[in-house]
Write an enzyme that holds these catalytic residues in place. Structure first.
Site, short mmCIF file in Angstrom:
data_model
loop_
_atom_site.label_atom_id
_atom_site.label_comp_id
_atom_site.label_asym_id
_atom_site.label_seq_id
_atom_site.Cartn_x
_atom_site.Cartn_y
_atom_site.Cartn_z
N ARG A 1 0.96 -1.32 0.00
CA ARG A 1 0.15 0.05 0.06
C ARG A 1 0.91 1.31 -0.10
O ARG A 1 0.57 2.21 -0.58
CB ARG A 1 -0.98 0.05 1.06
CG ARG A 1 -0.25 0.07 2.36
CD ARG A 1 -1.23 0.12 3.72
NE ARG A 1 -0.63 -0.31 4.76
CZ ARG A 1 -0.95 0.23 6.07
NH1 ARG A 1 -1.64 1.20 6.30
NH2 ARG A 1 -0.33 -0.07 7.02
N ARG B 1 -1.45 -4.68 4.01
CA ARG B 1 -1.49 -3.58 4.99
C ARG B 1 -0.11 -3.74 5.45
O ARG B 1 0.81 -2.87 5.89
CB ARG B 1 -2.36 -3.79 6.16
CG ARG B 1 -2.07 -2.99 7.41
CD ARG B 1 -2.71 -3.52 8.52
NE ARG B 1 -2.53 -2.68 9.70
CZ ARG B 1 -2.53 -3.19 11.11
NH1 ARG B 1 -3.07 -4.31 11.39
NH2 ARG B 1 -2.38 -2.06 12.01
N GLU C 1 -18.74 3.51 -0.13
CA GLU C 1 -18.04 3.15 -1.04
C GLU C 1 -18.49 2.79 -2.38
O GLU C 1 -17.99 2.83 -3.35
CB GLU C 1 -17.43 1.72 -0.60
CG GLU C 1 -16.45 1.78 0.40
CD GLU C 1 -17.11 2.13 1.94
OE1 GLU C 1 -18.47 1.82 1.91
OE2 GLU C 1 -16.57 2.43 3.00
#
Lengths: 162, 304
Positions: free
Chosen positions: B5, B162, B53
């Site tokens: 990310r 992550r 979203e």
């Protein structure tokens, strides 16, 4: 191209693209009063407000019919105009069968210089006796005989487009 | 060590500097998805749509349909999960040129727990007609994969993580749609891996080498289209086949490899992944141990 409840988000994206590129012009978005039971529509109203999308003009075709029956019976909007206004949109309500009223409302929407909505009251199947306000015609096509009858009625009534 | 990310955030800043048409969307997770790196440099081209979203996907598609180069980000669970139908009907059916960069995929999310650990996104995105699905294993491949995505039309789903992962590639490494990268030429076995598990598979390969077993590792970064030839060649050239992924074994790369084998060169495949169960809340390394995403677990499978 667009599936129910999703149209306004796309129109907003197009409006944003115009805004960021300093392009003139308007994006028109037409939704039905049934599909706006979807939550995404209200997310999109907030987006329209957040980015002050005065170049997006939203039409709600309010014919009070959805597949299972009348909108007011399935999930009533109560006061739709007040609801839309509460999202910060300049909101007008007109007779959706009058081209004159549509034209005037668009001009007023442009003058408002803010996100705007035109609620167009309509009768589904208007001008054809066996179709008018009949929920059964929500998603059905005509057979040959019905087609002939429908065309005959539209011609006889000289269905007004002003 | 760097998370994919973070590499994504860096890529956006680098490309955003060169190209004013790059637009980035987020849904109240800009810090976590790393799109805030772009936001800090180019605030006018970053749009935070808030916790919505479905609306974000629609708005991003509208922007893309207007000719902009669009990246949209949120956690994988809210992208592939919550906005599924918007991705299918608005993005894919209309062949919108959009890059759906989903971060926090898999149980590597850690402490946020099962509600935030998307272990189904590969399956969900893979089944959408015309969707391209990609999953980089490190920072370098993230940037190279995103780079070719910029020139690919249609919708693309890019699965990002992550947690920090080791850098396994270098500037000369090559990536292409439908490609894969094979580490080694060993004939004792093949480990098919993707994303976070490529590094783990490489560790296992080294350990196995110490025992005199020569394995190869295949990074299946292009999940769809998948590199069928490499899968078949590995089945022909190596004795044991294993897949490992931080995803459900139902519909993940194990299933995808199985499909190819079944059609072209039937052979047994040992699938390591998340069984038919949810993840758990906990430290990512501990979770990886618990769910068997370790070199030790891979070796157990080979040794048995």
């Amino acid at each position: 191209m667009v599936h129910f409840g999703q149209g306004l988000s796309i129109a907003n994206g197009m409006g944003l693209a115009k805004k960021i590129s300093n392009e003139k012009g308007y994006v028109y978005c037409l939704v039905g009063d049934g599909e706006i039971e979807e939550g995404q529509f209200y997310e999109a109203l907030m987006t329209m407000n957040k980015f002050s999308l005065s170049n997006v003009i939203l039409f709600i075709d309010k014919n009070n019919l959805q597949i299972d029956g009348k909108v007011e019976d399935i999930k009533s909007h109560r006061n739709l105009k007040k609801k839309i206004e509460s999202f910060g949109l300049y909101t007008q309500e007109i007779n959706g069968h009058s081209f004159d009223e549509i034209k005037k409302a668009i001009n007023k929407a442009k003058e408002a210089k803010m996100p705007s909505c035109i609620i167009a009251n309509t009768i589904k199947g208007k001008g054809i006796s066996f179709m008018e306000n009949e929920v059964a015609w929500h998603g059905k096509s005509l057979n040959d005989e019905e087609y002939k009858q429908a065309m005959k009625e539209l011609e006889e009534n000289d269905y007004e487009i002003n | 060590m760097k998370s994919t990310r973070k590499a994504y955030g860096e890529f956006l800043v680098e490309e955003g500097k060169k190209d004013n048409d790059i637009m980035v969307f987020d849904a109240d997770l800009a810090m976590a998805t790393c799109t805030n790196m772009f936001k800090n440099e180019y605030p006018n081209r970053h749009f935070d749509i808030g916790i919505s979203e479905q609306d974000m996907i629609g708005t991003a598609c509208g922007m893309a349909l207007s000719g902009k180069k669009v990246f949209a980000s949120t956690f994988a669970i809210f992208m592939a999960g919550r906005a599924y139908e918007q991705i299918r009907n608005t993005a894919a059916y209309s062949h919108v040129n959009i890059n759906l960069c989903a971060t926090h995929a898999g149980i590597a999310v850690g402490e946020d727990g099962p509600t935030h650990q998307c272990i189904e996104d590969i399956a969900l995105m893979n089944v959408i007609p015309t969707m391209k699905v990609l999953c980089p294993a490190d920072d370098i491949s993230t940037k190279k994969i995103l780079k070719f995505c910029l020139n690919e039309s249609g919708p693309k789903y890019i699965r990002l993580g992550r947690s920090e992962v080791p850098t396994i590639y270098n500037d000369e490494s090559n990536f292409k749609l439908g490609g894969s990268n094979v580490f080694g030429t060993g004939t004792d076995g093949t480990i098919f891996a993707v994303g976070n598990t490529v590094g783990i598979a490489l560790e296992a390969k080294e350990e196995l080498a110490k025992q005199g077993k020569d394995f190869r590792v295949v990074d299946l970064y292009s999940i769809k289209p998948v590199d069928r030839n490499t899968i078949v060649n590995c089945a022909k050239e190596t004795d044991i086949l294993v897949s490992i992924e931080d995803h459900s074994i139902i519909g993940g790369i194990g299933s995808i490899v199985s499909n190819v084998l079944c059609e072209e060169y039937p052979k047994k495949l040992i699938k390591i992944g998340i069984e038919d169960r949810f993840g758990k809340s906990g430290n990512y390394k501990e979770l990886y141990k618990l769910f068997g995403f370790t070199k030790e677990h891979i070796m157990e499978n080979f040794n048995n």
